[in-house]
Design an enzyme around this catalytic site. Structure first.
Site, PDB file in Angstrom:
ATOM      1  N   GLY A 275       0.805  -1.215   0.000  1.00  0.00           N
ATOM      2  CA  GLY A 275       0.000   0.000   0.000  1.00  0.00           C
ATOM      3  C   GLY A 275       0.834   1.258   0.000  1.00  0.00           C
ATOM      4  O   GLY A 275       0.332   2.349   0.266  1.00  0.00           O
TER       5      GLY A 275
ATOM      6  N   SER B  28       4.264  -0.292  -6.915  1.00  0.00           N
ATOM      7  CA  SER B  28       4.132  -0.617  -8.351  1.00  0.00           C
ATOM      8  C   SER B  28       4.125   0.659  -9.183  1.00  0.00           C
ATOM      9  O   SER B  28       4.794   0.742 -10.214  1.00  0.00           O
ATOM     10  CB  SER B  28       2.880  -1.457  -8.620  1.00  0.00           C
ATOM     11  OG  SER B  28       1.715  -0.720  -8.325  1.00  0.00           O
ATOM     12  N   ALA B  29       3.397   1.683  -8.715  1.00  0.00           N
ATOM     13  CA  ALA B  29       3.369   2.947  -9.465  1.00  0.00           C
ATOM     14  C   ALA B  29       4.745   3.610  -9.424  1.00  0.00           C
ATOM     15  O   ALA B  29       5.215   4.167 -10.430  1.00  0.00           O
ATOM     16  CB  ALA B  29       2.314   3.879  -8.886  1.00  0.00           C
ATOM     17  N   ALA B  30       5.426   3.533  -8.273  1.00  0.00           N
ATOM     18  CA  ALA B  30       6.748   4.175  -8.155  1.00  0.00           C
ATOM     19  C   ALA B  30       7.780   3.481  -9.056  1.00  0.00           C
ATOM     20  O   ALA B  30       8.624   4.143  -9.674  1.00  0.00           O
ATOM     21  CB  ALA B  30       7.215   4.164  -6.699  1.00  0.00           C
TER      22      ALA B  30
ATOM     23  N   ASP C  82      -2.171   6.870  -6.666  1.00  0.00           N
ATOM     24  CA  ASP C  82      -0.742   6.565  -6.477  1.00  0.00           C
ATOM     25  C   ASP C  82       0.102   7.342  -7.479  1.00  0.00           C
ATOM     26  O   ASP C  82       1.087   7.989  -7.114  1.00  0.00           O
ATOM     27  CB  ASP C  82      -0.461   5.068  -6.701  1.00  0.00           C
ATOM     28  CG  ASP C  82      -0.958   4.207  -5.570  1.00  0.00           C
ATOM     29  OD1 ASP C  82      -1.794   4.695  -4.789  1.00  0.00           O
ATOM     30  OD2 ASP C  82      -0.539   3.041  -5.474  1.00  0.00           O
TER      31      ASP C  82
HETATM   32  O1  PMV Z   1      -2.674  -0.492  -2.126  1.00  0.00           O
HETATM   33  P1  PMV Z   1      -2.352   0.729  -2.917  1.00  0.00           P
HETATM   34  O2  PMV Z   1      -1.272   1.566  -2.363  1.00  0.00           O
HETATM   35  O3  PMV Z   1      -2.159   0.429  -4.356  1.00  0.00           O
HETATM   36  O4  PMV Z   1      -3.648   1.691  -2.800  1.00  0.00           O
HETATM   37  C1  PMV Z   1      -4.864   1.305  -3.349  1.00  0.00           C
HETATM   38  C2  PMV Z   1      -5.870   2.384  -3.148  1.00  0.00           C
HETATM   39  C3  PMV Z   1      -7.278   1.971  -3.541  1.00  0.00           C
HETATM   40  O5  PMV Z   1      -8.119   3.088  -3.259  1.00  0.00           O
HETATM   41  C4  PMV Z   1      -7.756   0.777  -2.729  1.00  0.00           C
HETATM   42  C5  PMV Z   1      -7.388   1.596  -5.012  1.00  0.00           C
HETATM   43  C6  PMV Z   1      -7.209   2.780  -5.947  1.00  0.00           C
HETATM   44  O6  PMV Z   1      -6.986   2.525  -7.142  1.00  0.00           O
HETATM   45  O7  PMV Z   1      -7.325   3.941  -5.526  1.00  0.00           O
END
Ligand code: PMV
Length: 316
Positions: free
Chosen positions: A101, A105-107, A148
Site C-alpha cells: 500500500g 508498483s506505481a513508483a 498513487d
Molecule cells: O494499495 P495501494 O497503495 O495500491 O492503494 C490502493 C488504493 C485503492 O483506493 C484501494 C485503489 C485505488 O486505485 O485507488
C-alpha cells in the site's frame, strides 16, 4: 557512447484517508513518503534486455507475471521512440516494500519511465508520465483510481478526486505519522474487487459505507486546516472501522491498529488496498511516536517509519 546511462526515481506514498472510496468518486487525501524510494538505472549493454529487481533477475522477456505491467510499458515506450528492444540493462533499487500500500508498483513504473526518457534524451511531461504509468497500473490493479500515480508524480500532498486535476494540499502539522508494516503482502486488486461485489450485492450498505468514508475525508481536510490533531486521529480510527466493514482489513492490520490505540496513538487505520500491507497511526510527540513504534515492533510489525508532519514537502 558505451557508458550511456539513464536514471529515474519515484518516491513512496501513503494514503491518509479515502482509499477504496476514491474508486467510487469520493475524495482521498494522500501524502508523499520520501523515506522510501525507487531508483531505476538503465545502462548500455550489448544483447537482450536484462532486468534486475526485487522480483526478477534475468532477461526482461522471462519476467514473472506480476511484472507484466512494467514489461509492457517498457516495450511500448521503446517502440514509441522507434528504438530497438535490445542493448540495455535495467536495474531497479527499492526501499519501498512491495505490495504494502505504499505505491511501489506505481513508483517502479514512474522511476523506470523517467529512466527510459532520460536514457533516450526525450522530454517527459507530467501528462505523458501519467499516461504511461497508467498503462502499467491498469494491468497491475485493474481499474486504479490514479491516486498513487498522481502523488508520486506531484510529490506533494493531494486532495484527490478520481478523474479530476491534481489539487495540491498544503499542510504542516505538529504531529507524527507512524507507518507500520504487517510484513504481509497487501491484496489491493482482490480487496477492490470484493468491495465492488459488496456494492453490487448490497448497494445500500456498500454505498453508505463509501459515502461515510468520503464525509470523513472532508472532515480530515478541515481538521488538518484547523491543525486539530485530536479530531484528525478520531477520524482515522473511524475510517478503519468503516474499512473493516467494507471487508478490506484483516487480523494483522486490526491487531496493529489496536496496539497503536492501546498505547496512546491519537488514531490509527489501515492504509492503501488492505488485507495486508501497512497501518498508519498518529502521535502528538516524537517520544510518543517512538514508544508506539516499539510497541508495534514487539507486537508483530516487521518495520516502522516515523514521518514528522511538520516537514512534509508541500507544493508551494
Ligand atoms: O494499495 P495501494 O497503495 O495500491 O492503494 C490502493 C488504493 C485503492 O483506493 C484501494 C485503489 C485505488 O486505485 O485507488
Amino acid at each position: 557512447m558505451d557508458n550511456k546511462i539513464g536514471v529515474g526515481t519515484g518516491i513512496g506514498k501513503i494514503i491518509l484517508i479515502g482509499e477504496h472510496a476514491v474508486v467510487y468518486g469520493q475524495p482521498a487525501l494522500a501524502i508523499p513518503f520520501p523515506a522510501t524510494k525507487i531508483k531505476t538505472t538503465i545502462r548500455r549493454k550489448k544483447g537482450s534486455i536484462t532486468l534486475n529487481c526485487f522480483f526478477h533477475q534475468g532477461l526482461l522477456s522471462n519476467s514473472p507475471k506480476k511484472l507484466v505491467g512494467l514489461v509492457s510499458v517498457i516495450e511500448q515506450i521503446v517502440h514509441s521512440f522507434n528504438e530497438r528492444l535490445e542493448d540495455f540493462s535495467i536495474d531497479i533499487e527499492s526501499s519501498i516494500p512491495p505490495e504494502r500500500g505504499m505505491g511501489s508498483s506505481a513508483a517502479v513504473a514512474i522511476a523506470t519511465i523517467r529512466a527510459l526518457y532520460d536514457y533516450y534524451n526525450r522530454l517527459l511531461t507530467d501528462d505523458e508520465l501519467f499516461k504511461w504509468a497508467n498503462v502499467s497500473e491498469q494491468i497491475v490493479h485493474g481499474n486504479p483510481s490514479g491516486i498513487d500515480m498522481s502523488i508520486i508524480i506531484g510529490e506533494t500532498p493531494l486532495y484527490y478526486i478520481k478523474g479530476k486535476a491534481f489539487v495540491p494540499f498544503t499542510f504542516k502539522l505538529d504531529a507524527y505519522l507512524i507507518v507500520a508494516d504487517t510484513g504481509e503482502l497487501g491484496q489491493t486488486q482482490a480487496a477492490v474487487s470484493s468491495v465492488r461485489k459488496l456494492v453490487e450485492s448490497n448497494p445500500e450498505e456498500g454505498k453508505s459505507l463509501i459515502k461515510q468514508l468520503g464525509v470523513l475525508t472532508n472532515r480530515v481536510k478541515v481538521s488538518i486546516e484547523k491543525k486539530d490533531v485530536v479530531k484528525l486521529g478520531q477520524s482515522m480510527t473511524k475510517a478503519h472501522s468503516l474499512l473493516k466493514k467494507l471487508g478490506v482489513s484483516n487480523s494483522s492490520l486490526d491487531r496493529l491498529v489496536s496496539v497503536a490505540l492501546d498505547n496512546e496513538a491519537l488514531g490509527a487505520k489501515l492504509t492503501g488496498g488492505g488485507r495486508g500491507g501497512c497501518i498508519i497511526a498518529l502521535a502528538s510527540t516524537i517520544q510518543q511516536a517512538d514508544f508506539i513504534c516499539d510497541k508495534l515492533l514487539s507486537n508483530g510489525a516487521k518495520n516502522t517509519w516515523i514521518l514528522d508532519m511538520e516537514l512534509i514537502k508541500n507544493g508551494q
